[in-house]
Design a protein around this motif. Structure first.
Motif, PDB file in Angstrom:
ATOM      1  N   THR A  63       0.839  -1.208   0.000  1.00 46.86           N
ATOM      2  CA  THR A  63       0.000   0.000   0.000  1.00 46.86           C
ATOM      3  C   THR A  63       0.871   1.254   0.000  1.00 46.86           C
ATOM      4  O   THR A  63       0.639   2.192  -0.778  1.00 46.86           O
ATOM      5  N   ALA A  64       1.896   1.261   0.851  1.00 41.18           N
ATOM      6  CA  ALA A  64       2.775   2.431   0.938  1.00 41.18           C
ATOM      7  C   ALA A  64       3.493   2.677  -0.383  1.00 41.18           C
ATOM      8  O   ALA A  64       3.646   3.830  -0.814  1.00 41.18           O
ATOM      9  N   ARG A  65       3.929   1.600  -1.037  1.00 36.82           N
ATOM     10  CA  ARG A  65       4.657   1.763  -2.309  1.00 36.82           C
ATOM     11  C   ARG A  65       3.761   2.393  -3.371  1.00 36.82           C
ATOM     12  O   ARG A  65       4.212   3.238  -4.155  1.00 36.82           O
ATOM     13  N   GLN A  66       2.505   2.014  -3.397  1.00 37.65           N
ATOM     14  CA  GLN A  66       1.584   2.601  -4.374  1.00 37.65           C
ATOM     15  C   GLN A  66       1.289   4.073  -4.045  1.00 37.65           C
ATOM     16  O   GLN A  66       1.208   4.915  -4.943  1.00 37.65           O
ATOM     17  N   LEU A  67       1.153   4.371  -2.764  1.00 35.83           N
ATOM     18  CA  LEU A  67       0.907   5.762  -2.376  1.00 35.83           C
ATOM     19  C   LEU A  67       2.094   6.660  -2.735  1.00 35.83           C
ATOM     20  O   LEU A  67       1.926   7.826  -3.084  1.00 35.83           O
ATOM     21  N   ALA A  68       3.298   6.089  -2.661  1.00 40.18           N
ATOM     22  CA  ALA A  68       4.501   6.864  -2.970  1.00 40.18           C
ATOM     23  C   ALA A  68       4.548   7.306  -4.428  1.00 40.18           C
ATOM     24  O   ALA A  68       5.287   8.227  -4.786  1.00 40.18           O
TER      25      ALA A  68
END
Length: 612
Positions: free
Chosen positions: A137-142
């Motif tokens: 999830t964090a990688r996509q938000l980045a």
């Protein structure tokens, strides 16, 4: 023997109980570290999901519009925004197709935050477990904005051990804190959109303890890990700086019903969307079948009168709102089969007509699955193959050709095609030229729900096979392969040797050994141990060695031929000698693989390796 290098030319890789941890070397950026911890296959547009179900054009329009409107506008002017919505419905009603199509629409319109599609049948362990949920999830938000990317990168630099923390701490460090930092910056556009999480009910429990040890804590259940995911999403939605709306799709299992019951939580959730109760899928299934039969008519050059009048209406009634029924019928008609499509359709309609009409919406789906499986020359054996493939698929080198070599009764036979040739509508079978590099795949989880429930398939020509029978089946074929392997006249491909070295880890070994009628000879035992050492599967040897002795400690008759083949030397326990008289050569092999074995010398009467 062929030399095994499972991860040749790799650095920083450690294999432990099928979990691969990548330890980035010095100089790797924070985002590269994050990248190594994600489950890329779980993202909506991943390569693994290239054939994932999607809504046919002009179908499921109303439900997609309702969900999209909620993402954009929420529930209207409420005092406290409701940022979580539960989409539910029984297996096969189209949840994943709707979520996938909705994710594509949101991405095209710039309102997609992140997606995660769990799948218990996936060969990617990241899609089956919670471990990579927050990092993915964090990688996509980045990827949304540079300032958010920088905030996440800085968070990793300041907290290098974040990847070893629990999900709640990962969420705070990798997602919530960076979102707060960005939100507090002046004159920055507001983030908005959706985080879509599908199939949470298919998340398997992550185990942190050795379950085979008597003193181990109780194993975690799937429900515990599913609840953990729900709780961290609830925590995210409660943060005033969290800008996204969260869609959670799952079956209506107890943990979800309890969690989303407004009496049990102070967090206000948006009204749930039940695909079975809130929407009548019959019109969409009708449209889907009309389009697909038009395509099949052109493909086979059938007359305009096919299918016969009333066919589509009958199939829609049989589907009982389950899109998977209609999809499976079409898949059966369009894939190669020994029977022509017209005969197959007649058989499907006849099967439905002979079933009693009940209120069970799965009855016709069960009848369809039974019909397909019984088209195999040996349905019970086909079921063992299908369920074994699903188990073996979780290993990195379980390509179709390796599965064939393990499960076929004769290595040169065409048993796989013989058993599975009529089952293309249930299982995606790689073409012959790709089987050395491609795994089997399954279209949907619902066939396993059918096969694992004796109430649904128990009376259908012995289609129900207990879980422990699958353990014994795989173990028997493993023993058979080892017997062939020590035959100097027979040679296995290198890729299969790597696969075989780890194959015992796919079964409950103590159970399989004690129930199997197949026994390894001293020669085949030594052959496999040497193979495991060459492939550097040290843990495999130790676990089997330990399980065998745990079986003896549990009270097996020491005067009968014991399943402790791995210690035998190779001599079986006898009244005179017991286990203490094992061949020293075998012990030396173990010492090469397990340095810690030095402290447990089998010549010592107090050695913990031997039953007391």
């Amino acid at each position: 023997m062929a030399h095994c290098e499972v991860f040749s030319n790799s650095q920083g890789v450690r294999v432990n109980k099928m979990v691969t941890n990548i330890f980035p070397s010095a100089g790797v950026s924070a985002l590269e570290k994050l990248e190594s911890r994600i489950a890329a296959a779980a993202i909506h547009d991943s390569a693994e999901r290239c054939d994932a179900p999607k809504c046919q054009e002009e179908t499921r329009v109303a439900v997609q519009n309702d969900l999209y409107d909620w993402i954009i506008d929420g529930d209207g002017p409420l005092e406290q925004p409701r940022k979580i919505k539960w989409v539910t419905g029984p297996a096969g009603c189209g949840k994943t197709a709707i979520m996938g199509s909705l994710a594509t629409r949101c991405a095209a319109n710039g309102v997609l935050g992140a997606t995660f599609f769990f799948a218990s049948w996936s060969a990617s362990i990241g899609r089956r477990r919670k471990t990579a949920f927050v990092t993915t999830t964090a990688r996509q938000l980045a990827e949304h904005r540079d300032d958010l990317k920088d905030a996440i990168s800085n968070a990793i630099e300041k907290n290098p051990s974040v990847f070893e923390k629990n999900l709640r701490i990962q969420l705070e460090i990798l997602v919530l804190a960076p979102l707060r930092e960005v939100a507090l910056q002046p004159d920055r556009p507001r983030l908005r959109g959706a985080i879509i999480v599908d199939g949470v009910d298919e998340c398997e429990a992550e185990q942190y303890h050795d379950e085979s040890r008597a003193s181990s804590p109780l194993a975690r259940t799937n429900e515990l890990d599913q609840l953990e995911i729900l709780e961290i999403l609830q925590a995210a939605s409660s943060d005033p700086f969290f800008p996204f709306r969260i869609l959670i799709a799952s079956r209506p299992e107890r943990v979800f019903r309890t969690f989303f019951d407004h009496h049990n939580t102070p967090t206000p959730f948006a009204h749930k969307l039940d695909l079975h109760e809130n929407y009548n899928a019959d019109d969409d299934i009708t449209l889907f079948l009309e389009v697909q039969f038009n395509r099949l008519r052109r493909q086979y050059n059938f007359s305009p009168s096919w299918p016969p009048p009333g066919t589509i209406q009958t199939l829609v009634r049989n589907a009982s709102g389950q899109f998977i029924y209609a999809v499976t019928v079409i898949r059966l008609l369009e894939t190669p089969h020994r029977e022509p499509p017209k005969a197959l359709l007649e058989a499907i309609l006849a099967t439905g007509a002979t079933r009693q009409t009940t209120s069970n919406p799965l009855e016709q789906l069960d009848a369809l699955y039974s019909h397909i499986l019984k088209s195999s020359p040996d349905p019970p054996l086909s079921v063992r193959w299908i369920r074994s493939i699903n188990r073996l698929n979780r290993f990195i080198v379980s390509h179709a050709s390796n599965v064939h070599l393990l499960l076929q009764s004769e290595p040169e036979s065409d048993e796989a095609e013989h058993l599975l040739g009529n089952l293309h509508s249930l299982i995606r079978i790689p073409p012959p030229n790709d089987q050395a590099t491609t795994k089997y795949d399954f279209y949907h989880k619902s066939p396993f729900d059918f096969l694992e429930d004796p109430a649904r398939c128990g009376n259908q020509q012995k289609l129900y096979v207990k879980e422990n029978e699958i353990d014994v089946f795989i173990w028997d074929r493993f023993v058979q392969a080892c017997m062939r392997g020590c035959n100097t006249q027979f040679s296995f491909p290198d890729d299969f040797l790597k696969f075989l070295a780890y194959a015992p880890m796919f079964v409950k070994r103590a159970l399989a050994i004690s129930h199997s009628k197949a026994h390894l000879t001293p020669a085949s035992t030594a052959w496999w141990v040497s193979l495991a050492i060459a492939c550097k599967w040290d843990d495999t040897i130790w676990w089997i060695f330990r399980d065998a002795h745990d079986s003896v400690r549990a009270g097996l008759n020491p005067f009968q031929r014991s399943p402790t083949w791995i210690t035998s030397g190779l001599s079986w326990p006898t009244r005179e000698g017991g286990l203490a008289r094992n061949n020293k050569a075998f012990y030396q092999l173990l010492k090469k693989a397990i340095p810690d074995l030095e402290q447990d010398d089998p010549e010592s009467q107090n050695s913990s390796l031997w039953p007391q």
